[in-house]
Design a protein around this motif. Structure first.
Motif, PDB file in Angstrom:
ATOM      1  N   ASP A   7      35.783  36.018  40.358  1.00 33.21           N
ATOM      2  CA  ASP A   7      37.238  35.909  40.158  1.00 33.21           C
ATOM      3  C   ASP A   7      37.945  36.491  41.378  1.00 33.21           C
ATOM      4  OD1 ASP A   7      36.932  34.806  37.693  1.00 33.21           O
ATOM      5  OD2 ASP A   7      37.531  36.576  36.552  1.00 33.21           O
ATOM      6  N   ILE A   8      38.956  35.776  41.855  1.00 35.16           N
ATOM      7  CA  ILE A   8      39.723  36.239  43.020  1.00 35.16           C
ATOM      8  C   ILE A   8      41.208  36.207  42.672  1.00 35.16           C
ATOM      9  CG2 ILE A   8      40.272  35.792  45.445  1.00 35.16           C
ATOM     10  CD1 ILE A   8      37.572  34.399  45.721  1.00 35.16           C
ATOM     11  N   ARG A   9      41.899  37.265  43.031  1.00 37.93           N
ATOM     12  CA  ARG A   9      43.359  37.310  42.905  1.00 37.93           C
ATOM     13  C   ARG A   9      43.941  37.384  44.304  1.00 37.93           C
ATOM     14  NH1 ARG A   9      45.785  39.340  38.424  1.00 37.93           N
ATOM     15  NH2 ARG A   9      47.267  40.562  39.614  1.00 37.93           N
ATOM     16  N   VAL A  10      44.891  36.519  44.611  1.00 34.16           N
ATOM     17  CA  VAL A  10      45.572  36.543  45.912  1.00 34.16           C
ATOM     18  C   VAL A  10      47.054  36.750  45.635  1.00 34.16           C
ATOM     19  CG1 VAL A  10      46.031  35.278  48.041  1.00 34.16           C
ATOM     20  CG2 VAL A  10      43.861  34.925  46.840  1.00 34.16           C
ATOM     21  N   LEU A  11      47.614  37.857  46.120  1.00 35.01           N
ATOM     22  CA  LEU A  11      49.016  38.176  45.825  1.00 35.01           C
ATOM     23  C   LEU A  11      49.769  38.496  47.102  1.00 35.01           C
ATOM     24  CD1 LEU A  11      48.580  40.400  42.646  1.00 35.01           C
ATOM     25  CD2 LEU A  11      49.834  38.265  42.746  1.00 35.01           C
ATOM     26  N   PRO A  12      51.074  38.177  47.136  1.00 36.24           N
ATOM     27  CA  PRO A  12      51.876  38.548  48.306  1.00 36.24           C
ATOM     28  C   PRO A  12      51.876  40.061  48.488  1.00 36.24           C
ATOM     29  CG  PRO A  12      53.273  37.784  46.484  1.00 36.24           C
ATOM     30  CD  PRO A  12      51.864  37.506  46.092  1.00 36.24           C
ATOM     31  N   ARG A  13      51.836  40.496  49.745  1.00 34.54           N
ATOM     32  CA  ARG A  13      51.832  41.944  50.028  1.00 34.54           C
ATOM     33  C   ARG A  13      53.063  42.620  49.439  1.00 34.54           C
ATOM     34  NH1 ARG A  13      48.759  42.540  55.730  1.00 34.54           N
ATOM     35  NH2 ARG A  13      46.775  42.152  54.700  1.00 34.54           N
ATOM     36  N   PRO A  14      52.909  43.864  48.970  1.00 37.64           N
ATOM     37  CA  PRO A  14      54.032  44.576  48.339  1.00 37.64           C
ATOM     38  C   PRO A  14      55.272  44.675  49.229  1.00 37.64           C
ATOM     39  CG  PRO A  14      51.972  45.758  47.978  1.00 37.64           C
ATOM     40  CD  PRO A  14      51.646  44.628  48.914  1.00 37.64           C
ATOM     41  N   ALA A  15      55.105  44.774  50.525  1.00 34.99           N
ATOM     42  CA  ALA A  15      56.257  44.942  51.412  1.00 34.99           C
ATOM     43  C   ALA A  15      57.071  43.651  51.569  1.00 34.99           C
ATOM     44  CB  ALA A  15      55.793  45.431  52.774  1.00 34.99           C
ATOM     45  N   LEU A  16      56.496  42.508  51.178  1.00 38.00           N
ATOM     46  CA  LEU A  16      57.176  41.236  51.418  1.00 38.00           C
ATOM     47  C   LEU A  16      58.005  40.790  50.220  1.00 38.00           C
ATOM     48  CD1 LEU A  16      54.278  39.230  53.085  1.00 38.00           C
ATOM     49  CD2 LEU A  16      56.166  40.411  54.200  1.00 38.00           C
ATOM     50  N   LEU A  17      59.078  40.089  50.487  1.00 35.04           N
ATOM     51  CA  LEU A  17      59.840  39.447  49.427  1.00 35.04           C
ATOM     52  C   LEU A  17      58.964  38.427  48.717  1.00 35.04           C
ATOM     53  CD1 LEU A  17      63.272  38.728  51.121  1.00 35.04           C
ATOM     54  CD2 LEU A  17      62.775  40.387  49.317  1.00 35.04           C
ATOM     55  N   ASP A  18      59.170  38.280  47.407  1.00 30.85           N
ATOM     56  CA  ASP A  18      58.418  37.299  46.641  1.00 30.85           C
ATOM     57  C   ASP A  18      59.410  36.515  45.787  1.00 30.85           C
ATOM     58  OD1 ASP A  18      56.758  35.814  45.067  1.00 30.85           O
ATOM     59  OD2 ASP A  18      55.862  37.492  44.006  1.00 30.85           O
TER      60      ASP A  18
END
Lengths: 85, 85
Positions: A7-18
């Motif tokens: 299983d892989i989770r890919v998430l935008p970095r915390p510092a970036l707007l989402d």
């Protein structure tokens, strides 16, 4: 060789707007889910990987994330080898 | 009330075709990752949820999945309350 479920989770970095996370947060608030914030939206992947052992399956998944599945500038990823198949 | 970090995975049901998963699988094969199959691609979400306890946070997330985050016909979801914030 064994087949592992990875299983892989890919998430935008915390510092970036989402923006997608913000949209989901607003939609949840509109539905009455008020106590929700800091929503991030990314990709979930589930793969069957042939490898010698768990460590090799994780190394292989790490290489896949670096080469294709995640954007190294904007995204973080987490890999879990969840078991043999 | 406590803020909990909740991780959600939303993936297409195993019985359904997943064209995005097939596309990723072919791209991985083209990059030399040969021993990979059964690739499924879905959404990963990370949320901060205010709730009385872990069970309440999980119930809240379950309701969010049923009402907005997952398609009950085509997708399955998995909720993990990963900790307090």
């Amino acid at each position: 060789m064994t087949r592992y479920r990875v299983d892989i989770r890919v998430l935008p970095r915390p510092a970036l707007l989402d923006p997608q996370g913000k949209a989901v947060q607003h939609a949840l608030a509109a539905l009455g889910f008020a106590g929700v914030d800091d929503v991030r939206v990314g990709k979930a992947l589930s793969l069957a990987v042939e490898a010698r052992d768990t460590a090799a399956a994780e190394r292989e998944a790490h290489a896949m994330c670096e080469r294709l599945l995640a954007n190294p500038v904007t995204e973080d990823f987490v890999i879990s080898v969840v078991g043999e198949m």
